[in-house]
Design a protein around this motif. Structure first.
Motif, PDB file in Angstrom:
ATOM      1  N   ARG A 113      -3.675  10.302   2.369  1.00  0.00           N
ATOM      2  CA  ARG A 113      -4.889  11.066   2.662  1.00  0.00           C
ATOM      3  C   ARG A 113      -5.764  10.335   3.677  1.00  0.00           C
ATOM      4  N   THR A 114      -5.959   9.043   3.445  1.00  0.00           N
ATOM      5  CA  THR A 114      -6.811   8.251   4.330  1.00  0.00           C
ATOM      6  C   THR A 114      -6.235   8.220   5.737  1.00  0.00           C
ATOM      7  N   ALA A 115      -4.920   8.047   5.843  1.00  0.00           N
ATOM      8  CA  ALA A 115      -4.283   7.986   7.164  1.00  0.00           C
ATOM      9  C   ALA A 115      -4.405   9.316   7.903  1.00  0.00           C
ATOM     10  N   THR A 116      -4.269  10.426   7.201  1.00  0.00           N
ATOM     11  CA  THR A 116      -4.338  11.724   7.871  1.00  0.00           C
ATOM     12  C   THR A 116      -5.768  12.112   8.234  1.00  0.00           C
ATOM     13  N   ARG A 117      -6.752  11.513   7.576  1.00  0.00           N
ATOM     14  CA  ARG A 117      -8.147  11.809   7.907  1.00  0.00           C
ATOM     15  C   ARG A 117      -8.628  11.045   9.138  1.00  0.00           C
TER      16      ARG A 117
END
Length: 131
Positions: A113-117
């Motif tokens: 999630r963090t990487a895609t945000r």
């Protein structure tokens, strides 16, 4: 008949002495630490149960609370991380207000999630690094 702690403290202050003797002050500090430790343990246990109850919002994992994180949702104003607030001994109300801004996700899903945000660096126009 012995006086209560409050009346002893008032008498000491009236006599121009410190409110508590050094021994009394030390005992009060120790009791406060014990109460704070107990409150922290209770809050940690409550958060552990909450993580296991909810499980990962993405994949459903719920085997170990240690592998579950509180992920702040986009748009929520993050005061601090939930575990940091607990370790700093913030109030239960403050911690639970922060939890309300989060979803429980497993560590793997949280990293994804963090990487895609984040804005991918290869698509952003990066300024040359100066040395």
């Amino acid at each position: 008949m012995s006086r209560s702690g409050a009346s002893r403290a008032r008498a000491r202050v009236a006599a121009g002495l410190p409110r508590y003797t050094e021994e009394e002050a030390q005992l009060r500090r120790q009791q406060a630490r014990v109460r704070a430790d107990r409150a922290k343990e209770q809050l940690t246990a409550e958060l552990t149960a909450l993580k296991l109850q909810r499980g990962c919002a993405d994949c459903g994992y719920r085997a170990h609370a240690e592998a579950l994180d509180f992920d702040h949702l986009p748009g929520a104003v993050k005061i601090a991380g939930v575990t940091r607030m607990v370790s700093e001994r913030r109030s239960r109300d403050a911690v639970m207000a922060e939890v309300a801004k989060c979803e429980v996700v497993c560590a793997n899903c949280h990293r994804v999630r963090t990487a895609t945000r984040r804005v991918p660096l290869q698509n952003a126009e990066a300024a040359p690094l100066s040395r």
